[in-house]
Design an enzyme around this catalytic site. Sequence first.
Site, mmCIF file in Angstrom:
data_model
loop_
_atom_site.group_PDB
_atom_site.id
_atom_site.type_symbol
_atom_site.label_atom_id
_atom_site.label_comp_id
_atom_site.label_asym_id
_atom_site.label_seq_id
_atom_site.Cartn_x
_atom_site.Cartn_y
_atom_site.Cartn_z
ATOM 1 C CG HIS A 59 31.018 33.794 46.279
ATOM 2 N ND1 HIS A 59 32.082 34.030 47.110
ATOM 3 C CD2 HIS A 59 30.635 35.012 45.824
ATOM 4 C CE1 HIS A 59 32.333 35.317 47.162
ATOM 5 N NE2 HIS A 59 31.465 35.940 46.374
ATOM 6 C CG LEU A 62 21.451 36.178 41.939
ATOM 7 C CD1 LEU A 62 20.178 35.400 42.221
ATOM 8 C CD2 LEU A 62 21.984 35.823 40.551
ATOM 9 N NE ARG A 63 26.107 42.677 40.801
ATOM 10 C CZ ARG A 63 27.165 42.517 41.579
ATOM 11 N NH1 ARG A 63 27.039 42.441 42.892
ATOM 12 N NH2 ARG A 63 28.367 42.418 41.040
ATOM 13 C CG HIS A 180 35.690 39.777 50.647
ATOM 14 N ND1 HIS A 180 35.373 39.836 49.311
ATOM 15 C CD2 HIS A 180 36.718 40.637 50.826
ATOM 16 C CE1 HIS A 180 36.192 40.701 48.701
ATOM 17 N NE2 HIS A 180 37.008 41.201 49.609
ATOM 18 C CG HIS A 233 36.659 35.266 46.855
ATOM 19 N ND1 HIS A 233 37.363 35.804 47.898
ATOM 20 C CD2 HIS A 233 35.554 36.025 46.692
ATOM 21 C CE1 HIS A 233 36.697 36.862 48.350
ATOM 22 N NE2 HIS A 233 35.604 37.019 47.649
ATOM 23 C CG ASN A 279 38.493 42.615 45.774
ATOM 24 O OD1 ASN A 279 39.674 42.357 45.936
ATOM 25 N ND2 ASN A 279 37.783 43.289 46.658
ATOM 26 C CG ASP A 306 33.189 36.449 43.466
ATOM 27 O OD1 ASP A 306 32.107 37.055 43.640
ATOM 28 O OD2 ASP A 306 34.286 36.919 43.794
ATOM 29 C CG HIS A 310 30.177 44.669 37.794
ATOM 30 N ND1 HIS A 310 29.601 45.299 38.883
ATOM 31 C CD2 HIS A 310 31.109 43.829 38.306
ATOM 32 C CE1 HIS A 310 30.167 44.850 39.998
ATOM 33 N NE2 HIS A 310 31.083 43.948 39.677
ATOM 34 N N PRO A 324 35.088 45.644 40.309
ATOM 35 C CG PRO A 324 35.549 45.008 42.515
ATOM 36 C CD PRO A 324 34.970 46.138 41.687
HETATM 37 O O1 DOR Z 1 35.123 40.820 42.270
HETATM 38 C C1 DOR Z 1 34.260 40.899 43.140
HETATM 39 N N1 DOR Z 1 33.027 41.311 42.856
HETATM 40 N N2 DOR Z 1 34.569 40.573 44.403
HETATM 41 C C2 DOR Z 1 33.720 40.800 45.424
HETATM 42 O O2 DOR Z 1 34.053 40.498 46.537
HETATM 43 C C3 DOR Z 1 32.408 41.430 45.183
HETATM 44 C C4 DOR Z 1 31.971 41.203 43.796
HETATM 45 C C5 DOR Z 1 30.813 42.069 43.398
HETATM 46 O O3 DOR Z 1 29.835 42.201 44.142
HETATM 47 O O4 DOR Z 1 30.835 42.611 42.280
HETATM 48 ZN ZN ZN Z 2 34.261 38.510 47.821
#
Ligand code: DOR
Ligand code: ZN
Length: 432
Positions: A59, A62-63, A180, A233, A279, A306, A310, A324
């Site tokens: 989990h 990467l962006r 999820h 998670h 999340n 996870d 950001h 999140p």
């Molecule tokens: O906290 C989270 N961030 N939960 C998720 O399910 C997605 C993730 C994200 O992509 O930032």
């Molecule tokens: Zn998730």
Amino acid sequence: MTGSVLISDVRPYGEGDAVDVLVVDGSIAEIGPGLTAPDGADTVDGRGGVLLPGFVDLHTHLREPGREDTETIRSGSAAAALGGYTAVFAMANTNPVADNSTITDHVWRTGQEVGLVDVHPVGAITVGLQGKQLAEMGMMNAGAAGVRMFSDDGKCVDDPLLMRRALEYAKGLGVLIAQHAEEPRLTVGAVAHEGPNAARLGLAGWPRAAEESIVVRDALLARDAGTRVHICHASTAGTVELLRWAKEQGIAITAEVTPHHLLLDDSRLATYDAVNKVNPPLREESDKLALRQALADGIVDCVGTDHAPHASQEKCCEFAQARPGMLGLETALPIIVDTMVTPGLLDWRGVARVMSERPAQIVGLTDQGRPIEVGEPGNLTVVDPETSWVVRGAELASLSDNTPYDAMTMPATVAATVLRGVVTARQGKVTR
Ligand code: DOR
Ligand code: ZN
């Protein structure tokens, strides 16, 4: 690519006397005292540390493509190698979404070019993560990436009929569906765990039942489809009880827990610092303790980070508006040491199980999570269990710095990571 390396003075699984481990052309060739490095082989001085199979993360976010300002396949691979990982599964919620083989093959190939860790793309279950129409799972599976895991993570596949169909198709393809678990009708506007802390702080609550109702529903769907489902998670004590029940019934359900749900709880919210927004949300002390015990007992199978980078403008803002997610790859191992090894819930064999062997088995990787034995792949992590370090968000390899552990002291260090005999990280630096 493969390499040769002599890893000296290490204790496999933290057991017995220190030995040397020689990897030749990507595979373990010899284990014993006093080995010598052949010409051209790299060397790693293990300094009496613990040798484990390379970690596998089911989990990771990467962006790339879409938000390369917050993480790229390269920067995320560096974070993974520094964290001791030799394989990561990159979630599909990129922009554009990884719901087709053009994107999933691009992610796989880019990861191989970078060469720090195997980046396995996770394919979306539904087109555009919209929860309306199944994506072409077969095409993604047949492509160069050989996609073996599918998830709409970030969003729940909430339509039960669509989830049922996804499980049926996955069974035919022999691939894994990861859910999820969040009933979206119960979390509209929710930003924090529903409980006394959120009530006092005036934050809209995310009830445990939103997770647990999907966990039990999907256990039943997996039972009827005769296939497997993986729960991303797991965050509540109730989910642990439902997993226990489902496993007792013989249902093929597996689950992961994040390092942050093992270490942190919703008492962190008092400052309204959105670095703690994630999340599913940080829950209560009792959930945290139940998750630790469940990971020790095998009711929760493995650790998944996870890792969710950001940008600062998306985190340093009003709690309700913030995205999140928190960084996870570079701090996972020391948090498992702190929450599981130090209290006696897991030994190093157990760490190998939850961070490497079980995740590899769950997703069906045959070249990862293998025993440290002659003939096995040279995917290895050297842990220095004695050297502590202080987390500095700005110093992490990730392009983002949204770590809730800033200024915290971590009790153990990843000394080196080896992928198919190639040293990918040592002494806090990547080698490529
Ligand atoms: O906290 C989270 N961030 N939960 C998720 O399910 C997605 C993730 C994200 O992509 O930032
Ligand atoms: Zn998730």
